[in-house]
Design an enzyme around this catalytic site. Structure first.
Site, PDB file in Angstrom:
ATOM      1  CG  ASN A 257     -46.910  -3.164 -70.510  1.00 53.85           C
ATOM      2  OD1 ASN A 257     -47.922  -3.447 -71.138  1.00 53.85           O
ATOM      3  ND2 ASN A 257     -46.753  -1.998 -69.901  1.00 53.85           N
TER       4      ASN A 257
ATOM      5  CG  ASP B  33     -44.713   0.098 -62.508  1.00 50.64           C
ATOM      6  OD1 ASP B  33     -45.685   0.870 -62.504  1.00 50.64           O
ATOM      7  OD2 ASP B  33     -44.818  -1.119 -62.277  1.00 50.64           O
TER       8      ASP B  33
ATOM      9  CE  LYS C  96     -28.931   0.698 -84.066  1.00 46.73           C
ATOM     10  NZ  LYS C  96     -28.594  -0.071 -85.252  1.00 46.73           N
TER      11      LYS C  96
ATOM     12  CG  PHE D 220     -57.904  -2.962 -64.556  1.00 49.64           C
ATOM     13  CD1 PHE D 220     -58.836  -1.946 -64.678  1.00 49.64           C
ATOM     14  CD2 PHE D 220     -58.211  -4.215 -65.079  1.00 49.64           C
ATOM     15  CE1 PHE D 220     -60.054  -2.162 -65.298  1.00 49.64           C
ATOM     16  CE2 PHE D 220     -59.425  -4.446 -65.696  1.00 49.64           C
ATOM     17  CZ  PHE D 220     -60.347  -3.431 -65.816  1.00 49.64           C
TER      18      PHE D 220
ATOM     19  CE  LYS E 295     -50.418  -3.523 -57.359  1.00 53.40           C
ATOM     20  NZ  LYS E 295     -50.268  -4.284 -58.602  1.00 53.40           N
TER      21      LYS E 295
HETATM   22  N1  CTP Z   1     -50.917   2.680 -62.660  1.00 49.40           N
HETATM   23  C1  CTP Z   1     -50.830   4.042 -62.817  1.00 49.40           C
HETATM   24  N2  CTP Z   1     -49.609   4.628 -62.960  1.00 49.40           N
HETATM   25  C2  CTP Z   1     -48.480   3.879 -62.914  1.00 49.40           C
HETATM   26  C3  CTP Z   1     -48.552   2.484 -62.735  1.00 49.40           C
HETATM   27  C4  CTP Z   1     -49.796   1.918 -62.607  1.00 49.40           C
HETATM   28  O1  CTP Z   1     -51.857   4.710 -62.849  1.00 49.40           O
HETATM   29  N3  CTP Z   1     -47.321   4.465 -63.072  1.00 49.40           N
HETATM   30  C5  CTP Z   1     -52.240   2.089 -62.495  1.00 49.40           C
HETATM   31  C6  CTP Z   1     -52.593   1.020 -63.509  1.00 49.40           C
HETATM   32  O2  CTP Z   1     -53.249   1.599 -64.637  1.00 49.40           O
HETATM   33  C7  CTP Z   1     -53.540   0.126 -62.727  1.00 49.40           C
HETATM   34  C8  CTP Z   1     -53.038   0.248 -61.298  1.00 49.40           C
HETATM   35  O3  CTP Z   1     -52.259   1.432 -61.255  1.00 49.40           O
HETATM   36  O4  CTP Z   1     -54.867   0.600 -62.780  1.00 49.40           O
HETATM   37  C9  CTP Z   1     -52.204  -0.908 -60.814  1.00 49.40           C
HETATM   38  O5  CTP Z   1     -51.176  -1.158 -61.746  1.00 49.40           O
HETATM   39  P1  CTP Z   1     -50.165  -2.365 -61.525  1.00 49.40           P
HETATM   40  O6  CTP Z   1     -49.184  -2.369 -62.643  1.00 49.40           O
HETATM   41  O7  CTP Z   1     -50.913  -3.628 -61.231  1.00 49.40           O
HETATM   42  O8  CTP Z   1     -49.471  -1.982 -60.171  1.00 49.40           O
HETATM   43  P2  CTP Z   1     -48.401  -0.913 -59.796  1.00 49.40           P
HETATM   44  O9  CTP Z   1     -49.084   0.228 -59.115  1.00 49.40           O
HETATM   45  O10 CTP Z   1     -47.584  -0.580 -60.976  1.00 49.40           O
HETATM   46  O11 CTP Z   1     -47.550  -1.683 -58.677  1.00 49.40           O
HETATM   47  P3  CTP Z   1     -46.604  -2.984 -58.870  1.00 49.40           P
HETATM   48  O12 CTP Z   1     -45.842  -2.784 -60.143  1.00 49.40           O
HETATM   49  O13 CTP Z   1     -45.731  -2.935 -57.673  1.00 49.40           O
HETATM   50  O14 CTP Z   1     -47.480  -4.184 -58.877  1.00 49.40           O
END
Ligand code: CTP
Length: 415
Positions: A225, A294, A304, A341, A355
């Protein structure tokens, strides 16, 4: 091309950060060839808002002229016992008004004299008279630097409470290689800012995650990302300035790591989880600023993936990564503080509160990445800080370093 530049200008909102505003810095230059590098520090100090009062030893004047230094500082070089001197003796007045004394470069001769209290030039009188923090950045040939006398003198100065800036190993002006080089501005800046910071996080063990994770598809490709790691790095800088022992777990980023923090490089979400969980028991505060992927490919292709003829579509099967924050919350001790965050494109507050509750956090920092200046890879951010009681602090658009200061202020209020 034109539209790209426009985007860049919109996103790169520049907000000046002046942590040395209203601070008087006595900047002393001594006799070392590295004095030419220190000239640039004057501009940097002024850029951070400082008023810079220069002193040059006799040795420094052999390398560069007082005119150059005083012109850049906008102040005359302070002298010892001039005939027409102000009755309010200048070195005493100067010492009282100083917020910081910086000696860069500090020669072996300066270090030896300072350690014994010899006082035959204005700089040494200032050192004895001032009660401001003193920061000394040595610069000399590595044999001179590693000589037991120099090392003993540096130890004496450390014992007296002076900050001795780490001297990096590298190529010397004399052609040799070793320690004794003048530290970089980044390191000197961090020591200056630490010296004027209240040590509100003294000896706290703090775990911060930063940057993206990278989930490999094959030896060439990955899913990731747009996180740059900037927010996490600034959080690490501020925590270190306030006295914390910072452990920074970081995904692949192109930034220089912050000075004085322990770095753990990882690539995937699963590696981040392992590293975070191994550090967790010893941590007082955990801040998850990383943008963890995620989903990760369910299968890693050792070779490859080839485009192939007549193939117009490729499907990659993805599986969920572990939610690191959730795993932390399951294992955390009562007294540990966990901060998350939340990057959103809509319904910022509601999503953030969800969250906060689901991941059982003490605080969540939420930002809308679609807003100008709050997206990825910019130096600014506009955030909401939401606590367990759902009380919301809205910070306007600020530099990420200022956002970090406010986040730490809020975290400290929970300690
Ligand atoms: N986070 C985490 N582990 C994951 C995904 C996210 O610890 N696999 C943590 C991030 O570091 C951040 C928080 O969860 O502190 C929220 O991350 P965000 O990407 O905003 O949300 P998600 O929990 O991934 O949910 P969504 O994608 O549905 O918004």
């Amino acid at each position: 091309m034109e539209s790209n530049n426009k985007n860049l200008n919109n996103n790169q909102t520049s907000i000046s950060y002046k942590p040395l505003k209203d601070k008087n810095i006595i900047f002393a230059l001594t006799g070392s060839i590295a004095v030419f590098k220190a000239i640039d520090f004057i501009r940097k100090l002024k850029g951070l808002g400082a008023e810079v009062f220069p002193i040059m030893t006799k040795g420094a004047r052999k390398f560069i002229t007082p005119l150059t230094v005083s012109a850049l500082c906008g102040h005359k070089i302070k002298e010892f016992f001039l005939e027409d001197q102000d009755p309010d003796i200048s070195h005493i007045k100067l010492s009282k008004e100083a917020d910081i004394v910086l000696v860069a470069p500090a020669s072996a001769n300066f270090i030896a004299k300072a350690a014994t209290g010899i006082c035959d030039e204005i700089l040494y009188a200032v050192l004895l008279a001032t009660r401001a923090p003193v920061i000394i950045a040595p610069a000399m040939n590595s044999f001179m630097f590693t000589h037991p006398i120099t090392q003993a003198n540096l130890e004496t100065l450390k014992r007296l409470g002076y900050t001795i800036v780490e001297s990096p190993v590298g190529d010397m002006a004399c052609g040799s290689k070793g320690p004794g080089r003048l530290a970089s501005w980044e390191i000197i800046k961090e020591e200056i800012l630490k010296s004027i910071c209240e040590q509100t996080l003294q000896d706290k063990n703090i775990l911060i995650t930063a940057g993206p994770t990278r989930e490999p598809i094959d030896p060439i490709r990955f899913i990731s990302n747009r996180s740059s790691g900037k927010m996490g790095f600034e959080l690490a800088r501020v925590a270190r300035r306030r006295g914390a022992k910072v452990h920074l777990v970081v995904g692949p980023v192109s930034l220089e790591p912050p000075y004085g923090v322990k770095i753990y490089k990882i690539e995937t979400a699963s590696q981040m989880l392992d590293t975070v969980l191994s550090l967790l028991p010893k941590m007082d505060i955990i801040v998850m600023a990383a943008a963890v992927a995620d989903f990760t490919p369910s299968f890693y292709n050792e070779k490859k993936i080839k485009k192939g003829q007549n193939v117009n579509k490729l499907t990659i099967d993805l599986v969920k990564t572990p939610d690191i924050l959730l795993e932390i919350s399951k294992r955390k001790k009562e007294e540990q503080i966990v901060v998350g965050f939340c990057a959103e494109t809509e319904d910022l507050k509601d999503n953030a509160v969800k969250k906060l509750k689901n991941k059982r956090l003490d605080l969540i920092i939420a930002n809308d990445v679609t807003r100008a200046g709050s997206g990825f890879d910019v130096d600014t951010n506009e955030v909401l800080i939401i606590d367990k009681n759902e009380s919301i602090l809205h910070l306007p658009l600020l530099s990420k370093i200022e956002v970090s200061e406010k986040i730490w202020d809020k975290i400290e209020s929970l300690l």
